[in-house]
Design a protein around this motif. Structure first.
Motif, PDB file in Angstrom:
ATOM      1  N   GLU A   1      88.632  89.109 -33.377  1.00  0.00           N
ATOM      2  CA  GLU A   1      87.601  89.648 -32.271  1.00  0.00           C
ATOM      3  C   GLU A   1      87.769  88.251 -30.937  1.00  0.00           C
ATOM      4  N   TYR A   2      87.660  88.293 -29.736  1.00  0.00           N
ATOM      5  CA  TYR A   2      87.373  87.909 -28.441  1.00  0.00           C
ATOM      6  C   TYR A   2      86.398  86.702 -29.385  1.00  0.00           C
ATOM      7  N   LEU A   3      87.486  85.439 -27.902  1.00  0.00           N
ATOM      8  CA  LEU A   3      86.646  83.812 -28.240  1.00  0.00           C
ATOM      9  C   LEU A   3      86.770  83.620 -26.792  1.00  0.00           C
ATOM     10  N   PRO A   4      85.362  82.904 -26.430  1.00  0.00           N
ATOM     11  CA  PRO A   4      84.910  82.221 -25.425  1.00  0.00           C
ATOM     12  C   PRO A   4      85.813  81.196 -25.046  1.00  0.00           C
ATOM     13  N   ARG A   5      86.085  79.987 -26.119  1.00  0.00           N
ATOM     14  CA  ARG A   5      86.865  78.579 -26.149  1.00  0.00           C
ATOM     15  C   ARG A   5      87.440  78.729 -27.126  1.00  0.00           C
ATOM     16  N   ILE A   6      88.119  77.752 -27.514  1.00  0.00           N
ATOM     17  CA  ILE A   6      88.477  77.166 -28.772  1.00  0.00           C
ATOM     18  C   ILE A   6      87.703  75.752 -29.492  1.00  0.00           C
ATOM     19  N   GLU A   7      86.836  76.005 -30.673  1.00  0.00           N
ATOM     20  CA  GLU A   7      86.272  74.819 -30.841  1.00  0.00           C
ATOM     21  C   GLU A   7      87.278  74.245 -32.117  1.00  0.00           C
ATOM     22  N   PRO A   8      86.605  72.648 -31.184  1.00  0.00           N
ATOM     23  CA  PRO A   8      87.794  72.457 -33.136  1.00  0.00           C
ATOM     24  C   PRO A   8      87.412  72.325 -34.457  1.00  0.00           C
ATOM     25  N   ALA A   9      85.724  73.515 -34.578  1.00  0.00           N
ATOM     26  CA  ALA A   9      85.545  73.799 -35.767  1.00  0.00           C
ATOM     27  C   ALA A   9      85.944  75.230 -35.883  1.00  0.00           C
ATOM     28  N   LEU A  10      86.678  75.697 -35.340  1.00  0.00           N
ATOM     29  CA  LEU A  10      87.478  77.087 -35.114  1.00  0.00           C
ATOM     30  C   LEU A  10      88.674  76.412 -36.001  1.00  0.00           C
ATOM     31  N   CYS A  11      89.240  75.492 -35.520  1.00  0.00           N
ATOM     32  CA  CYS A  11      91.056  75.077 -35.671  1.00  0.00           C
ATOM     33  C   CYS A  11      90.375  74.839 -36.921  1.00  0.00           C
ATOM     34  N   GLU A  12      89.244  74.044 -37.544  1.00  0.00           N
ATOM     35  CA  GLU A  12      89.386  73.959 -38.771  1.00  0.00           C
ATOM     36  C   GLU A  12      89.785  74.904 -39.776  1.00  0.00           C
ATOM     37  N   LYS A  13      89.141  76.536 -39.579  1.00  0.00           N
ATOM     38  CA  LYS A  13      88.486  77.539 -40.258  1.00  0.00           C
ATOM     39  C   LYS A  13      89.989  77.964 -39.691  1.00  0.00           C
TER      40      LYS A  13
ATOM     41  N   ASN B   1      85.436  87.189 -41.756  1.00  0.00           N
ATOM     42  CA  ASN B   1      83.884  86.721 -41.801  1.00  0.00           C
ATOM     43  C   ASN B   1      84.203  85.617 -41.512  1.00  0.00           C
ATOM     44  N   ASP B   2      84.551  84.794 -41.746  1.00  0.00           N
ATOM     45  CA  ASP B   2      83.912  83.001 -41.631  1.00  0.00           C
ATOM     46  C   ASP B   2      84.236  82.838 -40.272  1.00  0.00           C
ATOM     47  N   MET B   3      85.249  83.547 -39.073  1.00  0.00           N
ATOM     48  CA  MET B   3      85.236  83.365 -37.828  1.00  0.00           C
ATOM     49  C   MET B   3      84.576  83.998 -36.991  1.00  0.00           C
ATOM     50  N   LYS B   4      84.137  85.044 -37.391  1.00  0.00           N
ATOM     51  CA  LYS B   4      83.279  85.211 -36.470  1.00  0.00           C
ATOM     52  C   LYS B   4      82.341  85.409 -35.909  1.00  0.00           C
ATOM     53  N   SER B   5      81.583  84.412 -35.633  1.00  0.00           N
ATOM     54  CA  SER B   5      80.348  83.784 -35.455  1.00  0.00           C
ATOM     55  C   SER B   5      81.333  82.613 -34.208  1.00  0.00           C
TER      56      SER B   5
END
Ligand SMILES: Cc1cc2nc3c(=O)[nH]c(=O)nc-3n(C[C@H](O)[C@H](O)[C@H](O)COP(=O)(O)OP(=O)(O)OC[C@H]3O[C@@H](n4cnc5c(N)ncnc54)[C@H](O)[C@@H]3O)c2cc1C
Length: 471
Positions: A335-347, A414-418
């Protein structure tokens, strides 16, 4: 021998007909059982196992024209192989006439105009090697064995993207053999509609025989390489990545990854196979400034390995090659991401811990910069809001491990695509990804691409690709 028509019907291709094509070529032609056939028909991803009827290793544009004519006269499906690195195996098709471009690897550099002309069978390393003679480089990808053609036709990104945009943003022209077997030039001044379509629309419009890249001053020495820590440090290292990447100058590109440690000589033996977190960096400006820019990485915590240093740019470009060999089994979800969020790092940490093979990885590529400054319609590659690329990259050895590894990549995605922009990279799509994923990759450009297709390939001769139906 058995072959397939454009519509997929099985037909018999007579030996005489095959021999007739052989006479028309300067390059080589072979069928199953002949030396060279296996090497050509196999691609990087061993999950793909298709058998073209015949393989033509073209030696020049005249060979390409002869093959396109032959395919049309005899109603035989065509497929085109550049570097064979497409994960979905788009370069190969059962029963097809394969145009294998691997003998066309010439590169000519004009250092005054800062333009390189590369034949379409080049691998990235071929172009880097020749352009670096002049201290110049094209915007290409991270693994030197990837083909330039597939990469460029799908967009393309690498260490230079932050400064100069998608690879396709840096193309000044292409030579193309069209569906009616004519050689045409595509550039902003000639056949501009075709040119636009080629800058992200893949191999839908013809066989590209050569690409002219705008070059930029790079190296020959850059500050680049990788630093690794045990995965227990991942939370802190990914936070460092997040904050450094957000304020990094365009000269600096950072990539974060988590995976089991490969058996690399720069990593301690006792860590091989154990989970690690690593940061890759390339600073492509003045080396002294690069050393300052990467100092926070090199001084962070207690790395288990550090090969981030001044080195030739061309060497940096092949640093990852050994981790991505031809012949393993691969499955990606991206996926393309607009930014790196701390919650994404956890995932990322969570799913890296569930990796099922010693070769798989979760990767975050930084691409923000020049590409965000052009309009969405500049080229079909679009996705001008993308700032990072996330890839859950499954890689393993045995067919019996397919299910577990594919499931891992799908679950991670699936868990990170949001966290996604909603867009994805056409060149990272796997075989099972259908129309809705092509829509996610090319969405806004699709209608215009279909019009270009209708003009340049109304009969859909070039269909072994992410196919765009003629409007
Ligand atoms: C290990 C690895 C690393 C990668 N790293 C990056 C990266 O850093 N950056 C990035 O952007 N991408 C990267 N990719 C993705 C890469 O862009 C795609 O795999 C791309 O398709 C590779 O191009 P190729 O020529 O090797 O493809 P192939 O598999 O040969 O072909 C792919 C498609 O392009 C078409 N095509 C090929 N040549 C021509 C031609 N001459 N004319 C018309 N159509 C043609 C084919 O028909 C097919 O449809 C990587 C892939 C791998 C496997």
């Amino acid at each position: 021998m058995r072959a397939r028509t454009f519509e997929g019907r099985e037909i018999e291709l007579k030996q005489d007909t095959f021999d007739g094509l052989k006479m028309r070529l300067r390059g080589q032609l072979f069928q199953s059982g002949e030396v060279g056939y296996e090497e050509s028909r196999t691609v990087w991803n061993a999950m793909i196992d298709r058998k073209p009827a015949v393989v033509a290793r073209c030696l020049g544009i005249a060979d390409v024209i002869a093959c396109v004519k032959f395919a049309r006269e005899n109603d035989i499906l065509l497929c085109i192989k550049g570097g064979g690195h497409n994960i979905a195996g788009l370069a190969t098709a059962d029963g097809a006439l394969m145009l294998d471009m691997s003998l066309m690897r010439g590169v000519w550099v004009d250092p005054l105009r800062k333009v390189a002309h590369a034949q379409a069978g080049c691998l990235l390393g071929d172009v880097d090697r020749e352009t670096q003679v002049h201290g110049l480089a094209a915007v290409l990808g991270f693994v030197s064995l990837t083909g330039i053609a597939g990469l460029t036709l799908g967009g393309g990104f690498g260490y230079l993207t932050r400064r100069w945009g998608w690879t396709s943003d840096n193309v000044v022209g292409m030579d193309v053999v069209t569906a009616d077997a004519r050689l045409v030039r595509a550039s902003s001044g000639e056949n501009a509609d075709l040119f636009w379509g080629l800058l992200g629309g893949g191999g839908n419009f013809g066989v590209v025989t050569g690409i002219d890249y705008m070059l930029h001053p790079v190296g020959p020495e850059v500050v680049g390489g990788v630093v690794a820590w045990p995965a227990s440090e991942a939370r802190k290292v990914l936070e460092l990545y997040r904050t450094l990447a957000e304020k990094a100058p365009p000269e600096l590109t950072l990539v974060a990854l988590m995976r089991p440690a490969p058996p690399a000589p720069w990593l301690p033996k006792e860590m091989h196979g154990k989970p690690i977190v690593a940061l890759l960096a390339c600073y492509n400006g003045i080396p002294e400034e690069g050393e300052k820019a990467v100092a926070p990485i090199k001084s962070f915590g207690k790395p288990i390995g550090d090969v981030l240093a001044r080195r030739p740019y061309a060497q940096l470009q092949s640093l990852l090659d050994a981790t991505q060999p031809k012949g393993r089994r691969y499955y990606w979800k991206s996926e393309y991401l607009p930014r790196i969020e701390p919650a994404l790092c956890e995932k990322v940490i969570e799913h890296a811990a569930k990796i099922r093979s010693p070769h798989s990885a979760v990767i975050l590529f930084q691409i923000a910069g020049a590409l965000n400054q052009l309009g969405e319609d500049h080229s079909p590659v679009g996705n001008r809001d993308a700032r990072y690329v996330l890839n859950a990259a499954g890689s393993w050895e045995q067919p019996g491990e397919d299910r577990a590894n594919v499931e891992w990549a799908r679950a991670a995605w699936n868990d990170m695509k949001s966290f996604s922009t909603g867009g994805t990279y056409i060149n990272f799509l796997t075989e099972d990804e259908g129309p809705e994923r092509i829509e996610a990759a090319l969405g806004r450009g699709l209608a215009r691409l279909a019009k270009v297709k209708a003009k340049w390939d109304p009969q859909n001769v070039f269909r072994t690709n992410r196919n765009i139906k003629p409007a």
